[in-house]
Write a protein that holds these residues in place. Structure first.
Motif, PDB file in Angstrom:
ATOM      1  N   ILE B  68      39.188  40.777  44.809  1.00  0.00           N
ATOM      2  CA  ILE B  68      37.904  40.222  45.247  1.00  0.00           C
ATOM      3  C   ILE B  68      36.795  41.177  44.810  1.00  0.00           C
ATOM      4  O   ILE B  68      35.800  40.766  44.215  1.00  0.00           O
ATOM      5  N   PHE B  69      36.992  42.476  45.088  1.00  0.00           N
ATOM      6  CA  PHE B  69      35.960  43.456  44.721  1.00  0.00           C
ATOM      7  C   PHE B  69      35.725  43.453  43.211  1.00  0.00           C
ATOM      8  O   PHE B  69      34.582  43.326  42.749  1.00  0.00           O
ATOM      9  N   THR B  70      36.791  43.568  42.418  1.00  0.00           N
ATOM     10  CA  THR B  70      36.581  43.687  40.969  1.00  0.00           C
ATOM     11  C   THR B  70      36.121  42.357  40.369  1.00  0.00           C
ATOM     12  O   THR B  70      35.338  42.353  39.413  1.00  0.00           O
ATOM     13  N   GLY B  71      36.587  41.239  40.943  1.00  0.00           N
ATOM     14  CA  GLY B  71      36.149  39.928  40.447  1.00  0.00           C
ATOM     15  C   GLY B  71      34.663  39.725  40.679  1.00  0.00           C
ATOM     16  O   GLY B  71      33.933  39.296  39.783  1.00  0.00           O
ATOM     17  N   GLY B 290      39.932  41.833  37.142  1.00  0.00           N
ATOM     18  CA  GLY B 290      38.700  41.260  37.690  1.00  0.00           C
ATOM     19  C   GLY B 290      38.026  40.298  36.718  1.00  0.00           C
ATOM     20  O   GLY B 290      37.409  39.316  37.134  1.00  0.00           O
ATOM     21  N   ILE B 291      38.168  40.552  35.411  1.00  0.00           N
ATOM     22  CA  ILE B 291      37.586  39.655  34.406  1.00  0.00           C
ATOM     23  C   ILE B 291      38.202  38.265  34.550  1.00  0.00           C
ATOM     24  O   ILE B 291      37.500  37.253  34.586  1.00  0.00           O
ATOM     25  N   ALA B 292      39.529  38.232  34.662  1.00  0.00           N
ATOM     26  CA  ALA B 292      40.212  36.952  34.794  1.00  0.00           C
ATOM     27  C   ALA B 292      39.850  36.278  36.112  1.00  0.00           C
ATOM     28  O   ALA B 292      39.642  35.073  36.176  1.00  0.00           O
ATOM     29  N   VAL B 293      39.771  37.097  37.168  1.00  0.00           N
ATOM     30  CA  VAL B 293      39.459  36.548  38.489  1.00  0.00           C
ATOM     31  C   VAL B 293      38.083  35.881  38.453  1.00  0.00           C
ATOM     32  O   VAL B 293      37.903  34.766  38.940  1.00  0.00           O
ATOM     33  N   ALA B 294      37.123  36.567  37.836  1.00  0.00           N
ATOM     34  CA  ALA B 294      35.769  36.017  37.779  1.00  0.00           C
ATOM     35  C   ALA B 294      35.750  34.710  36.990  1.00  0.00           C
ATOM     36  O   ALA B 294      35.128  33.731  37.410  1.00  0.00           O
ATOM     37  N   PHE B 295      36.466  34.690  35.857  1.00  0.00           N
ATOM     38  CA  PHE B 295      36.438  33.484  35.032  1.00  0.00           C
ATOM     39  C   PHE B 295      37.159  32.334  35.700  1.00  0.00           C
ATOM     40  O   PHE B 295      36.691  31.209  35.701  1.00  0.00           O
ATOM     41  N   MET B 296      38.325  32.649  36.268  1.00  0.00           N
ATOM     42  CA  MET B 296      39.083  31.591  36.913  1.00  0.00           C
ATOM     43  C   MET B 296      38.349  31.060  38.114  1.00  0.00           C
ATOM     44  O   MET B 296      38.415  29.877  38.425  1.00  0.00           O
TER      45      MET B 296
END
Lengths: 323, 368
Positions: B68-71, B290-296
């Motif tokens: 959550i933090f890195t996303g 986090g990159i993937a989390v943000a995009f997804m």
């Protein structure tokens, strides 16, 4: 005299370290000049390093290793092309994803095939691109000045390092003197114009990515079968990113990019020499700080000396036909 | 390409990501099959290991807290039009700031130490993001490259601190001394027991709630304040923003600092929640994920929380899987993450066109 001998050794290791850097930086240069950004140079290098080392370990032939290394990098280059050209996906995410997937896949496969904890077995001399001693190098070694220059710096590298010397003029010729090169540069600057002229933007970009893959494949192969003797986990160690920085520092032009790679190679060689050396006043520099040197230098160079950066205008932007 | 018709909300935000995820799992399944294991058994072990029992759920949410933090960190920079690949380094330096703050406070008062520690994490993370942001805004240095370089520099700096000044006295490992007694975030199972609910002991701690609060704050900041509006305008069109009198360099720097602070706070969960000391490379690639989390998560806090839980499940379930199946290692889990990032992040449009056609066909049938 000791200083001179030191310098010769330093230049020798600069050339060795710069080999994979030059190859990958030129790979990135060709891709970006065609409009495809790839921060996945690292992953492609690592994949081909593994493919080459594994093939060399099984077949005992550096030539098969080279073919496997190039094959792996070309395949990943085409995957990146499919994502960025056909799918119009985010190219930075794609590069990152390929880096992570390869960082996991290579040691998994190595472990599956060789059961050595994610490494490949140590390669013997016959299955590597071993050092080539040029004629007369040993005879001249004891001659002052030129002896050291010839036997250490010019002689005594592996075949791929010598080939790399040819890559630079070949790339410059391809980019600036051929019709394909003109089209490739146009696709990176103004794809609409190329499309209007009836030339397929996608095709040119794919062709650029194949050349890109071949160069990355050479870089990975030299890493595991030329400079090293086998694949080890994360052996690309940030070289792909440094190559990317060198390309930007070189403003996407062949000769400045080459010089940037040599500079990075020199700093890396220097940091290796500085380890454990005691300086007057400050004493010994902790190894972690010497390791930082190339990265800090990159940041300083990008911030201070590059000036306004003009990337190829269409790089990173997917091309849509009826836009 | 024909004009893209908008898909219904559920298809855009639930069906599409699920299809992408499915594609990643199919490819991973093929690899697992190639390694000589049963992919369906592997999947069931993974799901069981992530959600099958209370302890597993606790671990899943423990890992999800990091994501959550890195996303959120990647996402806020992205809203401002920038790619922060430096989450990993910002998290390391954030962890360093947290540790320094905690040791600075000494035995004063655990509550105060925790508070100062949280501030230390955020401030150090923000400061580490400030330099690349400043260089991008004022000198035009490519932020992707500089943040990557700052990851390497942070890693070396942390290594130096942990074998040098911060190393546990007399210790050999790259780790600091333990935090003073009581300087730790309360575990969720302890909180639940106060209100009479029993939950299996686990590493899940209050930082999960802090992460939720950050997600809410993220939404409020971006969609309910003038600052957030300006930030998004600057991200979508720098020219339009400049024309409207918004300082784009200022937005770049501020967005990156918030981003760095969020990434830095990942240490709350790992260090202040569980390890209770600073460890070398405690970030374990969470910053990149986090990159993937943000995009997804479609760059929206609700989506980011859901995607973070998904990746948390992948981590926890993957660890259980590696334990159960001999030929599956942590490396393979890293590869699966890469594939999920590839399919969910980079190839997010893959199923959009076919889905669009499908929906159009249904729409025309209904019209008939």
């Amino acid at each position: 005299m000791e200083f001179f001998a030191d310098l010769v050794l330093l230049i020798d290791s600069t050339l060795r370290i710069a080999t994979p850097l030059v190859l990958t930086a030129f790979a990135g240069l060709i891709a970006e000049r065609a409009g495809v950004v790839d921060i996945g140079l690292e992953g492609k290098m690592l994949a081909s390093a593994f493919a080459a080392a594994a093939t060399a370990a099984v077949t005992g032939s550096p030539w098969y290793a080279l073919m496997a290394g190039v094959g792996a990098a070309v395949a990943l280059g085409l995957l990146h092309g499919y994502v960025s050209i056909n799918q119009r996906g985010n190219q930075i995410v794609s590069g990152m994803a390929i880096n992570i997937a390869v960082a996991g896949a290579a040691p998994t496969l190595a472990n599956f095939i060789f059961h050595k904890g994610g490494q490949t077995p140590l390669l013997d001399e016959e299955s590597r691109f071993s050092i080539i001693t040029l004629p007369g190098a040993e005879a001249l070694a004891d001659v002052p000045l030129i002896g050291g220059l010839y036997s250490e710096i010019i002689s005594g590298h592996n075949l791929i390092t010598y080939l790399t010397v040819l890559v630079v003029p070949a790339t410059a010729w391809l980019l600036y003197k051929t019709r394909f090169g003109l089209r490739l540069r146009a696709v990176g600057e103004n794809p609409e114009a190329v499309d209007t002229a009836g030339i397929s933007v996608a095709l040119i970009r794919y062709q650029a990515l194949i050349i890109f893959g071949v160069l990355c494949g050479f870089a990975g192969t030299v890493l595991s079968t030329g400079l090293g003797a086998g694949f080890i986990r994360d052996m690309s160690a940030g070289k792909g990113y440094l190559a990317l920085a060198a390309m930007i520092f070189g403003k996407w032009k062949p000769v400045p990019t080459l010089l940037a790679c040599l500079l990075f190679g020199f700093v890396d060689a220097l940091q290796g020499r500085l380890q454990g050396v005691s300086f007057p006043l400050i004493g010994e520099i902790p190894v972690q700080f010497t390791i930082m040197l190339p990265y800090v230098l990159t940041v300083i160079i990008l911030a201070g000396f590059v000036g306004k950066i003009q990337a190829p205008r269409a790089s990173g932007i997917p091309y849509e036909k009826d836009h | 390409m024909a004009a893209v018709r908008k898909l219904p909300f559920w298809a855009e935000n639930i069906l599409l990501p699920s299809l992408n995820l499915l594609a990643a799992f199919v490819v991973s399944g093929l690899v697992i099959w190639g390694l000589g294991e049963d992919p369906f058994l592997a999947l069931s072990l993974l799901v069981e290991g992530a959600f099958g029992y209370e302890e597993a759920i606790g671990y899943t949410f423990y890992y999800a807290t990091n994501f959550i933090f890195t996303g959120l960190a990647v996402s806020i920079a992205f809203h401002a039009g920038h790619f922060n690949i430096g989450g990993e380094g910002q998290a390391m330096i954030g962890g360093l700031g947290l540790t320094l703050a905690v040791f600075l406070m000494g035995d004063a008062s655990p509550f105060l130490s925790i508070l100062i520690g949280i501030i230390g994490a955020a401030v150090f993370g923000a400061a580490w993001a400030y330099i690349p942001a400043y260089l991008q805004a004022k000198r035009g240095s490519h932020i992707v490259i500089t943040t990557i370089m700052f990851n390497f520099i942070a890693s070396a700096l942390l290594a130096y601190m942990l074998v040098g000044p911060l190393q546990r006295p007399g210790g050999q490992m790259p780790e600091s001394a333990d935090f003073p007694d009581g300087v730790a975030l309360t575990h969720i199972h302890e909180l639940l027991s106060y209100i009479g609910i029993s939950f299996e002991e686990g590493p899940m701690n209050v930082s999960l709630l802090i992460a939720f609060a950050c997600a809410w704050g993220f939404w409020f900041l971006l969609w309910r304040t003038r600052f957030g509006y300006e930030l998004r305008v600057a991200g979508q069109s720098a020219d339009a923003a400049a024309f409207a009198g918004i300082s784009v360099p200022r937005m770049t720097i501020l967005a990156m600092m918030v981003s760095g602070a969020l990434a830095g706070m990942m240490g709350l969960n790992e260090l202040l929640g569980e390890q209770l000391r600073l460890l070398g490379n405690f970030t374990l690639g969470y910053g990149f994920v986090g990159i993937a989390v943000a995009f997804m998560g479609r760059n929206h806090p609700v989506g980011i929380v859901l995607a973070a839980v998904l990746f948390g499940a992948l981590y926890q379930g993957g660890a259980e899987l590696a334990f159960e199946m001999p030929s599956i290692t942590r490396d393979l889990i890293v590869m699966i993450q890469g594939l999920v990032i590839l399919f969910a992040g980079a190839m997010e449009h893959m199923f959009r066109t076919p889905l669009n056609r499908l929906f159009e066909r249904f729409a025309s049938q209904e019209a008939v």
